[in-house]
Design an enzyme around this catalytic site. Structure first.
Site, PDB file in Angstrom:
ATOM      1  N   HIS A  49       0.996  -1.327  -0.006  1.00 45.51           N
ATOM      2  CA  HIS A  49       0.232  -0.116  -0.179  1.00 45.51           C
ATOM      3  C   HIS A  49       0.803   1.326   0.015  1.00 45.51           C
ATOM      4  CE1 HIS A  49       0.472  -0.893   4.403  1.00 45.51           C
ATOM      5  NE2 HIS A  49       0.810   0.456   4.141  1.00 45.51           N
TER       6      HIS A  49
HETATM    7  P1  TYD Z   1      -2.303  -3.832   7.669  1.00 48.67           P
HETATM    8  O1  TYD Z   1      -2.449  -2.485   6.982  1.00 48.67           O
HETATM    9  O2  TYD Z   1      -2.978  -4.600   6.511  1.00 48.67           O
HETATM   10  O3  TYD Z   1      -0.779  -4.171   7.958  1.00 48.67           O
HETATM   11  P2  TYD Z   1       0.305  -4.076   7.008  1.00 48.67           P
HETATM   12  O4  TYD Z   1       0.755  -2.549   6.597  1.00 48.67           O
HETATM   13  O5  TYD Z   1       1.579  -4.776   7.769  1.00 48.67           O
HETATM   14  O6  TYD Z   1       0.145  -4.973   5.637  1.00 48.67           O
HETATM   15  O7  TYD Z   1      -3.151  -3.818   8.803  1.00 48.67           O
HETATM   16  C1  TYD Z   1      -3.503  -4.955   9.672  1.00 48.67           C
HETATM   17  C2  TYD Z   1      -4.870  -4.560  10.393  1.00 48.67           C
HETATM   18  O8  TYD Z   1      -4.409  -3.796  11.454  1.00 48.67           O
HETATM   19  C3  TYD Z   1      -5.979  -4.027   9.601  1.00 48.67           C
HETATM   20  O9  TYD Z   1      -7.113  -4.456  10.114  1.00 48.67           O
HETATM   21  C4  TYD Z   1      -5.756  -2.437  10.237  1.00 48.67           C
HETATM   22  C5  TYD Z   1      -5.101  -2.756  11.345  1.00 48.67           C
HETATM   23  N1  TYD Z   1      -4.363  -1.446  11.927  1.00 48.67           N
HETATM   24  C6  TYD Z   1      -4.789  -0.777  12.782  1.00 48.67           C
HETATM   25  O10 TYD Z   1      -5.902  -0.449  13.538  1.00 48.67           O
HETATM   26  N2  TYD Z   1      -3.921   0.414  13.240  1.00 48.67           N
HETATM   27  C7  TYD Z   1      -2.650   0.778  12.561  1.00 48.67           C
HETATM   28  O11 TYD Z   1      -2.043   1.539  13.171  1.00 48.67           O
HETATM   29  C8  TYD Z   1      -2.350  -0.422  11.799  1.00 48.67           C
HETATM   30  C9  TYD Z   1      -0.854  -0.116  10.904  1.00 48.67           C
HETATM   31  C10 TYD Z   1      -3.115  -1.368  11.371  1.00 48.67           C
END
Ligand code: TYD
Length: 134
Positions: A49
């Site tokens: 992302h």
């Molecule tokens: P995600 O964005 O998929 O993680 P990565 O960047 O490692 O691929 O996030 C995983 C889950 O965690 C998603 O449901 C959103 C949640 N999340 C939060 O609630 N707060 C945060 O600060 C982060 C980074 C993720």
């Protein structure tokens, strides 16, 4: 400007062990509103992302992992394997995390609270946004 911006963090290691101290807006260029850490990744790649408005510093405090950073024009890989080194990610950059070691603990400091509306999770949408901003 290089996509990979590594910051040497203030380190106070001595014979008793390592110590790194990070001060908002001093050792790093933003005020920290949030931190999170990633561990037990089971060798699964993550990220995939970009953010519209976010500064982040990623520190591999244990083990190692590989980031792929892509600004829509160029792509660079960087391996994080030093708890005294932070990877600054800012601007419109697609990021992926790969090759987590079994013991990897990846700490991320962020300039904003969590906001799903700040994410671009679709690569084609990311490229369109890059083109609009050019
Ligand atoms: P995600 O964005 O998929 O993680 P990565 O960047 O490692 O691929 O996030 C995983 C889950 O965690 C998603 O449901 C959103 C949640 N999340 C939060 O609630 N707060 C945060 O600060 C982060 C980074 C993720």
């Amino acid at each position: 400007m290089s996509l990979v911006h590594l910051i040497d963090l203030p380190s106070f290691a001595d014979e008793r062990g390592g110590l790194v101290a990070i001060e908002s807006e001093q050792s790093i260029p933003f005020a920290v509103k949030r931190l999170y850490y990633i561990f037990n990744t089971n060798h699964q790649a993550r990220g995939f992302h970009a953010h519209l408005n976010l500064q982040q510093l990623a520190i591999c405090i244990k083990g190692h992992c590989r980031f792929v950073l892509d600004n829509g024009i160029e792509k660079q890989d960087v391996v994080l394997n030093e708890p005294t080194q932070g990877l600054l990610i800012e601007g419109l950059v697609w990021r992926e995390m790969h090759d987590f070691s079994e013991d990897c603990v990846l700490l991320v400091l962020a300039s904003e609270h969590y906001d799903e509306a700040d994410y671009i999770r679709d690569y084609a949408q990311f490229m369109l946004t890059v083109q609009k901003r050019e």
